[in-house]
Design a protein around this motif. Sequence first.
Motif, PDB file in Angstrom:
ATOM      1  N   UNK B 211      10.073  31.629 -41.648  1.00  0.00           N
ATOM      2  CA  UNK B 211       8.733  31.775 -41.567  1.00  0.00           C
ATOM      3  C   UNK B 211       8.084  32.204 -42.794  1.00  0.00           C
ATOM      4  N   UNK B 212       9.080  33.136 -43.393  1.00  0.00           N
ATOM      5  CA  UNK B 212       8.230  33.487 -44.890  1.00  0.00           C
ATOM      6  C   UNK B 212       7.849  32.395 -45.656  1.00  0.00           C
ATOM      7  N   UNK B 213       8.621  31.282 -45.938  1.00  0.00           N
ATOM      8  CA  UNK B 213       8.515  30.186 -46.528  1.00  0.00           C
ATOM      9  C   UNK B 213       7.309  29.440 -46.023  1.00  0.00           C
ATOM     10  N   UNK B 214       7.206  29.236 -44.772  1.00  0.00           N
ATOM     11  CA  UNK B 214       6.034  28.757 -44.226  1.00  0.00           C
ATOM     12  C   UNK B 214       4.743  29.530 -44.222  1.00  0.00           C
ATOM     13  N   UNK B 215       4.747  30.792 -44.129  1.00  0.00           N
ATOM     14  CA  UNK B 215       3.801  31.521 -44.480  1.00  0.00           C
ATOM     15  C   UNK B 215       3.167  31.625 -45.765  1.00  0.00           C
ATOM     16  N   UNK B 216       4.086  31.416 -46.833  1.00  0.00           N
ATOM     17  CA  UNK B 216       3.567  31.403 -48.233  1.00  0.00           C
ATOM     18  C   UNK B 216       3.045  29.863 -48.525  1.00  0.00           C
ATOM     19  N   UNK B 217       3.163  28.933 -47.562  1.00  0.00           N
ATOM     20  CA  UNK B 217       2.941  27.705 -47.994  1.00  0.00           C
ATOM     21  C   UNK B 217       3.920  27.116 -49.143  1.00  0.00           C
ATOM     22  N   UNK B 218       5.222  27.380 -48.874  1.00  0.00           N
ATOM     23  CA  UNK B 218       6.353  26.788 -49.834  1.00  0.00           C
ATOM     24  C   UNK B 218       6.685  25.598 -49.149  1.00  0.00           C
ATOM     25  N   UNK B 219       7.314  24.709 -50.320  1.00  0.00           N
ATOM     26  CA  UNK B 219       8.071  23.700 -49.751  1.00  0.00           C
ATOM     27  C   UNK B 219       9.382  24.096 -49.132  1.00  0.00           C
ATOM     28  N   UNK B 220       9.630  23.526 -48.035  1.00  0.00           N
ATOM     29  CA  UNK B 220       9.439  22.154 -47.509  1.00  0.00           C
ATOM     30  C   UNK B 220       8.168  22.398 -46.525  1.00  0.00           C
ATOM     31  N   UNK B 221       7.603  23.530 -46.519  1.00  0.00           N
ATOM     32  CA  UNK B 221       6.231  23.725 -45.528  1.00  0.00           C
ATOM     33  C   UNK B 221       5.240  23.591 -46.296  1.00  0.00           C
ATOM     34  N   UNK B 222       4.983  22.896 -47.397  1.00  0.00           N
ATOM     35  CA  UNK B 222       3.769  23.110 -47.956  1.00  0.00           C
ATOM     36  C   UNK B 222       2.648  22.069 -47.613  1.00  0.00           C
ATOM     37  N   UNK B 223       2.371  22.503 -46.559  1.00  0.00           N
ATOM     38  CA  UNK B 223       1.222  21.564 -45.609  1.00  0.00           C
ATOM     39  C   UNK B 223      -0.059  21.520 -46.381  1.00  0.00           C
ATOM     40  N   UNK B 224      -0.271  22.863 -46.749  1.00  0.00           N
ATOM     41  CA  UNK B 224      -1.630  23.027 -47.419  1.00  0.00           C
ATOM     42  C   UNK B 224      -1.939  22.325 -48.828  1.00  0.00           C
ATOM     43  N   UNK B 225      -0.874  22.291 -49.370  1.00  0.00           N
ATOM     44  CA  UNK B 225      -0.999  21.668 -50.761  1.00  0.00           C
ATOM     45  C   UNK B 225      -0.744  20.111 -50.893  1.00  0.00           C
ATOM     46  N   UNK B 226       0.479  19.809 -50.256  1.00  0.00           N
ATOM     47  CA  UNK B 226       1.233  18.510 -49.754  1.00  0.00           C
ATOM     48  C   UNK B 226       0.491  17.369 -50.867  1.00  0.00           C
ATOM     49  N   UNK B 227       0.988  17.237 -52.220  1.00  0.00           N
ATOM     50  CA  UNK B 227       0.372  16.846 -52.926  1.00  0.00           C
ATOM     51  C   UNK B 227       0.555  15.221 -52.984  1.00  0.00           C
ATOM     52  N   UNK B 228       1.359  14.740 -52.181  1.00  0.00           N
ATOM     53  CA  UNK B 228       1.284  13.306 -52.141  1.00  0.00           C
ATOM     54  C   UNK B 228       0.543  12.811 -51.142  1.00  0.00           C
ATOM     55  N   UNK B 229       0.095  13.706 -50.134  1.00  0.00           N
ATOM     56  CA  UNK B 229      -0.595  13.463 -48.869  1.00  0.00           C
ATOM     57  C   UNK B 229      -2.262  13.823 -49.242  1.00  0.00           C
ATOM     58  N   UNK B 230      -2.402  15.197 -49.532  1.00  0.00           N
ATOM     59  CA  UNK B 230      -3.614  15.669 -49.707  1.00  0.00           C
ATOM     60  C   UNK B 230      -4.175  15.855 -51.014  1.00  0.00           C
ATOM     61  N   UNK B 231      -3.761  15.140 -51.985  1.00  0.00           N
ATOM     62  CA  UNK B 231      -3.750  15.461 -53.384  1.00  0.00           C
ATOM     63  C   UNK B 231      -3.480  16.631 -53.817  1.00  0.00           C
ATOM     64  N   UNK B 232      -4.413  17.635 -53.569  1.00  0.00           N
ATOM     65  CA  UNK B 232      -3.723  19.116 -53.857  1.00  0.00           C
ATOM     66  C   UNK B 232      -4.455  19.969 -52.674  1.00  0.00           C
ATOM     67  N   UNK B 233      -4.794  19.439 -51.574  1.00  0.00           N
ATOM     68  CA  UNK B 233      -5.167  20.062 -50.461  1.00  0.00           C
ATOM     69  C   UNK B 233      -6.453  21.081 -50.811  1.00  0.00           C
TER      70      UNK B 233
END
Lengths: 148, 337, 375
Positions: B211-233
């Motif tokens: 959960x800590x990884x997800x809350x801090x938006x870290x890989x593998x849960x970096x949905x906010x940044x997701x550079x290959x999908x959302x450029x830099x979110x």
Amino acid sequence: MKAVREVLSGTKSLLVGMRLTLREFFKPTITVQYPHQTLPMPERFRGHIELRRDPETGKALCTACKLCERACPSDCILVDGVKLEGEKKKSVTDYHLNFTQCSLCGACIEACPSDAIQFTKRYNLASQTNDYRNMDLVQRFKDQPEKK
Amino acid sequence: MSFFEPYLPAVRLLIFLVGTVAFVGLNAAYLVWVERKGAGRFQRRPGPMEVGPQGLLQPLADGLKLMSKQLIVPPGADATLFRLAPAMVIAPALMCLATIPYSESLLAPRNLNIGLIMVFAFGSINVMAIMLGGWASRNKYAIISAARVVSQNVAYEIPMLLVVITILMVTGTMNLNDIVKQQGPYFWDWNLFRVWENPLMPVTFVIFFICMLAETNRAPFDMAEAESELVAGAFTEYAGMGFGVFFMGEYANILVGCSLATVLFLGGWQSPIGLFPGVWWFFLKLYALVFTVVWIRWTFPRTQFYGLLNLSWKILIPISLVTLLLTAVVMKLPLLF
Amino acid sequence: MIAPKESTAGTPSNETFTLNLGPQHPATHGVLRVKLTMDGEYITRAEPVPGYIHRMHEKMGENRTWAQYLPNTSRVDYLSAMTYTHAYVGAVERALKLEVPLRAEFIRVITSELNRISSHLVGWGAFVMDLGGFTPILYAFDDREKILDLLEAVTGSRLTYCYYRFGGVVADVDTAFLEGCKAFVKHMRPRLDFYRALVTDNIILRKRLEGIGMVSAEMCRRYGACGPVLRGSDVAYDVRKNEPYSIYNQFDFDIPHYPQGDSMARYNVRMDEIEQSLRIIDQAVAKIPEGPIMGKVPRVLKLPVGDFCYATEAARGRLLVRVSSDGKDTPYRVRLRTPCFCNLSLFEEASKGMLLPDAIAFMGSLDLVIPDIDR
């Protein structure tokens, strides 16, 4: 039950992956720190071309036959020569290479009947001016010391 | 002497807060270096090497570069929110770290007996900052990212809090220093290994960490940044230090998350072997966790968004509910006899 | 964990918006532009807009001699340059009825297969990078580097080899190269197991690829999709087996194919193909005969009037080169039927109703090389 098994096998695959990357972590690095270290270029490396020297006379082997000029797919070679007094063949006076268009295919070298040009091993060519648009290969040839 | 006496707590408070700010700043800068070096080693390359010995001055060079750039506000963007968002990322992290007990004496000047609640209250502001940043940017990728961040964080807040409630039931206090004091002096006294209180304690730690990884938006849960999908979110439109602060905020939040994990599960400043308890043990555990975060990032591909939500709702929340119930049962078991 | 069944994508709402994926987007590897009509994160329409790196390779063929076109062939799909040169050289050889010495054919097979492996390694690494895993591409590049070193020692170039000539190859290989190939095969097999454990078996990757991006064999047929995309849809079609060229019929290898038709199937096809290429290299290095490397070639090339085709199996699928000659020393027309263009064209139909990250995973599984689409 199936879901539980899936969670367990999934977790195992993640742990396996982490073990593998950790093992890589402690292995030595394999890169070359480029500007500080360089690798030797292989024998057949295709850099830009240069004129070859006749080991006996010390002169350029090129006879300005212009076959390379014609063979070049990108029209980037310009050759000119004069016939000197007392010599059978012409000798080269101008050899200009527009390296910005050269694709290093080697057609010129294959076309050359007198084996007068060869590839260099230079690869880190970069310039902020038009240095490589008009490379004077004859000048380069003259500047190079004769190899004994 | 007696003249200064009444002011001493205030001075102490000031020093502590300045120290916290310095600690966060230093860490945010140097965790970037750690990450880059770590990524390099995982990928069999040396990482930054050019600026300073072993690239140690790289964060400085990066900071200078970012500061010298213009903070561009895209036309049509909400300029106020756009500028406010980076500040809102890093400020809560500072607040959270002020409550962490680094050692028995090196802790918040006021003995906060609701430290745990405060950390979570401020920890959630991070989400809003990213959402505002994404919203204010007036960029389609940023808005998608903002929407993702909210649903991701809502989903992961629940198992995280359930796990923390489990811990609370075991410890019976929200004072972070007291929680640490309970877990000593040997490693089997850590909350992580208190299996007689709750046989699933190690699992709760894993859930907390995920959960800590997800809350801090870290890989593998970096949905906010997701550079290959959302450029830099959400950060697509940020330039210069605006981006830099977001970047530092990410590391500051990792620091908060790992500190909290250390305090709640790994016995904070307590020594694992009963020797020399103190701040060094805290940092050792903290940076071991930070290293794990880096390690995970450079090992796994990113999860898919519904995979992420499914993981939370279908796996983590049920398991954390089970651990919660189990703890309750174990605690009330003596009453039956 | 399955994809949501009731997506709103099927029923168009009024709130769709246009999203430009590319031409400068990290996941389009170059300059492909995809115009997406999005409904939230669901794609209602994806319209690929190629043309941002069009270099007129076909037109260029018309104003240069047959031999002068050779360097162009390496630059269409720069990741598998060998097979492209092979197709062009093959077409001209077929027209002139040139005999290629056996040793040259062996060298062509070995270098082509090495090139295929290096291409698949890049494709694999870039694919995993699209999915957010950064480390595998660097491991892949480490192995690819070994191939490039081998090929550089022989051809003098690392990417745009321009190594084949009409009637043979330009330079002979030495024992060091053959030993290097043997060593590489030996090195690569355990690496494939490593890749499998690190990436293929990873639960996150499997969740992202399995059941995503379904492409049926029928759809492949309609769009002319080929290569790993076709083989991932359970059609065991490979030019090397089905219309054998060069000396591929002398080797023992399988055509990996998977019935699922999803992104994972295409991924698996590529990984298995690396293994099959290693097998071919193994056999070719063991059997390579001594002899000349160039056949008899006329000094001035003039092709007889007519159309000549030659198909090879490039890393990304069936490549067909068709040259038309009107008897002059320059081609009348050079036509390249490149695999990526066909593989991209099914993207629009197959990506309908997908989530954006899934569509990017799907695009990665097609393994597109943009210059190959635009030529």
